[in-house]
Design a protein around this motif. Structure first.
Motif, PDB file in Angstrom:
ATOM      1  N   GLN A 252       0.835  -1.207   0.000  1.00  0.00           N
ATOM      2  CA  GLN A 252       0.000   0.000   0.000  1.00  0.00           C
ATOM      3  C   GLN A 252       0.867   1.254   0.000  1.00  0.00           C
ATOM      4  N   GLN A 253       1.896   1.243   0.844  1.00  0.00           N
ATOM      5  CA  GLN A 253       2.772   2.419   0.926  1.00  0.00           C
ATOM      6  C   GLN A 253       3.463   2.685  -0.412  1.00  0.00           C
ATOM      7  N   SER A 255       2.513   1.975  -3.296  1.00  0.00           N
ATOM      8  CA  SER A 255       1.627   2.287  -4.417  1.00  0.00           C
ATOM      9  C   SER A 255       0.995   3.674  -4.239  1.00  0.00           C
ATOM     10  N   ARG A 256       1.515   4.433  -3.236  1.00  0.00           N
ATOM     11  CA  ARG A 256       0.982   5.791  -3.020  1.00  0.00           C
ATOM     12  C   ARG A 256       2.056   6.836  -3.322  1.00  0.00           C
ATOM     13  N   ASP A 257       1.613   7.962  -3.907  1.00  0.00           N
ATOM     14  CA  ASP A 257       2.569   9.024  -4.207  1.00  0.00           C
ATOM     15  C   ASP A 257       2.993   9.803  -2.978  1.00  0.00           C
ATOM     16  N   CYS A 258       2.106   9.931  -2.022  1.00  0.00           N
ATOM     17  CA  CYS A 258       2.458  10.709  -0.832  1.00  0.00           C
ATOM     18  C   CYS A 258       2.166   9.866   0.403  1.00  0.00           C
ATOM     19  N   ILE A 259       3.144   9.807   1.332  1.00  0.00           N
ATOM     20  CA  ILE A 259       2.889   9.042   2.562  1.00  0.00           C
ATOM     21  C   ILE A 259       3.002   9.951   3.793  1.00  0.00           C
ATOM     22  N   CYS A 267       2.163  18.117   0.716  1.00  0.00           N
ATOM     23  CA  CYS A 267       3.097  16.976   0.815  1.00  0.00           C
ATOM     24  C   CYS A 267       4.517  17.472   1.116  1.00  0.00           C
ATOM     25  N   ARG A 272       7.288   8.784  -3.991  1.00  0.00           N
ATOM     26  CA  ARG A 272       6.631   8.514  -5.271  1.00  0.00           C
ATOM     27  C   ARG A 272       6.308   7.031  -5.376  1.00  0.00           C
ATOM     28  N   ALA A 273       5.119   6.720  -5.888  1.00  0.00           N
ATOM     29  CA  ALA A 273       4.706   5.317  -6.016  1.00  0.00           C
ATOM     30  C   ALA A 273       5.641   4.573  -6.974  1.00  0.00           C
ATOM     31  N   ARG A 276       1.974  -0.698  -8.538  1.00  0.00           N
ATOM     32  CA  ARG A 276       0.529  -0.601  -8.779  1.00  0.00           C
ATOM     33  C   ARG A 276      -0.080  -1.899  -8.269  1.00  0.00           C
ATOM     34  N   LYS A 280      -6.975  -5.334  -5.678  1.00  0.00           N
ATOM     35  CA  LYS A 280      -7.250  -4.404  -4.574  1.00  0.00           C
ATOM     36  C   LYS A 280      -7.612  -5.194  -3.318  1.00  0.00           C
TER      37      LYS A 280
END
Ligand SMILES: C[S@@+](CC[C@H](N)C(=O)[O-])C[C@H]1O[C@@H](n2cnc3c(N)ncnc32)[C@H](O)[C@@H]1O
Length: 347
Positions: A252-253, A255-259, A267, A272-273, A276, A280
């Protein structure tokens, strides 16, 4: 150990999630009896290649015999997957189209009564995946303090009776066999709790501790992401909530652009992711599979695909990742591999 009897879990789902294609290059980080490996080799023919890794030398021998027909397409390595990146560099096996982790133990190991993994047979309390490891389950049981044991059983076994079990074990030490430990646990917990044997959680905790399973999984997953080529797939099958949490959180982390933590207005992390998510929702075995292979009942499959970001192309300096270099500049670069070999400790 006798003939291979391990039934591969979620086999069709694994092959689909890995998107196995002819000529592809794959890594099975948990080779076991080679069931998944054989299916990957069948599907990647002609031209497919597979690097199979297992920490257990007995298992590697069994897999070698089973996969003999594919000998020109496989490389089998008796190593711990904590060394995944170094193994790939040593054998010039990168980047790859897919990496599989099918965690835990195979039926070969659970049915091998001398290893101490099963609470149903009397054996020395060993539980090491490889004889090259120094610390056995008996060492942990007999040398840890009561507080350390309680913490370990609680954290790695999620056992509600951790303090009572630790107290009893310390009173009854030395404990050197599986059935001695089972008896101590039963005196505290009593008989069966639903479908769980009373010793299930404590045995899980000890096995995780002996083999540093969670630390190794976290580190190896990060290495795996870096070894995947563009659109390469990472597939992980886990069998308990502690493993699944690590896989889920990392996928999950990444695949995300901002954590950034919730509530931060803009941000500041710059993350950066690089993945993918393929599915889900987690994939689990069908009731038919569980009926045919009861050991599959707790399996959870998660899969993700490596994606490339603009940042990866342009990032420079120390931060410049292995995957970025490989993706930006093609599948195979001899000069880069030479540089990497010099950087990493060879096995
Ligand atoms: C569930 S079995 C894999 C079964 C295999 N997929 C098959 O179809 O036969 C898990 C295997 O992973 C190996 N293993 C577990 N942790 C490991 C680690 N850190 N490094 C290397 N192998 C590991 C175990 O020895 C075991 O053989």
């Amino acid at each position: 150990m006798s003939a291979p009897t391990h039934i591969p879990v979620l086999l069709q789902e694994t092959i689909e999630a890995l998107a196995v294609q002819p000529g592809g290059r794959y890594i099975d980080c948990t080779l076991g009896a080679g069931g998944h490996a054989a299916a990957i080799l069948d599907r990647s023919s002609p031209g497919g290649q597979l690097l199979g890794i297992d920490a257990d030398p007995e298992v590697i021998e069994i897999a070698k015999a089973r996969l003999e027909a594919y000998s020109s397409s496989i490389l089998l390595v008796n190593e711990n997957f904590i060394n995944l990146e170094a193994i790939c560099i040593k054998y010039d096996f990168l980047p790859v189209h897919g990496i599989l982790f099918d965690l835990g133990l195979s039926s070969l190991q659970l049915n091998n009564h001398g290893r101490g993994f099963s609470f149903q047979h009397d054996a020395p309390l060993d539980m090491r995946l490889s004889p090259s490891q120094e610390v056995t389950a008996a060492d942990i049981i007999n040398t840890s303090s009561e507080a350390e044991l309680a913490h370990l059983i609680k954290t790695y076994g999620e056992e509600g009776y951790s303090h009572q079990i630790a107290h009893r074990v310390v009173q009854e030490r030395p404990i050197n066999t599986t059935l001695q430990l089972v008896r101590s646990i039963e005196q505290v917990v009593g008989g069966r709790r639903g479908r769980l044997h009373p010793a299930t959680k404590t045995f899980q905790a000890l096995r995780i501790a002996v083999n540093h399973e969670l630390e190794h999984l976290k580190a190896a997953l990060k290495q795996a992401i870096n070894l995947l080529g563009f659109e390469g797939r990472l597939v992980v099958i886990s069998y308990h909530s502690l493993e699944d949490r690590i896989v889920k959180q990392l996928m999950q982390q990444e695949s995300r652009d901002c954590i950034c933590p919730p509530g931060v207005p803009t941000c500041v992390c710059g993350h950066r992711a690089c993945l993918r998510l393929i599915n889900k929702r987690v994939i689990t075995p069908s009731p038919t599979e569980v009926q045919l292979n009861p050991r599959s009942h707790s399996a959870k499959l998660r899969a993700a695909e490596h994606i490339i970001t603009q940042d990866e192309y342009y990032r420079t300096g120390e931060e410049h990742s292995l995957s970025a270099q490989l993706n930006a500049e093609g599948w195979r670069r001899p000069a880069l591999l030479k540089k990497l070999r010099a950087t990493f400790l060879m096995l």
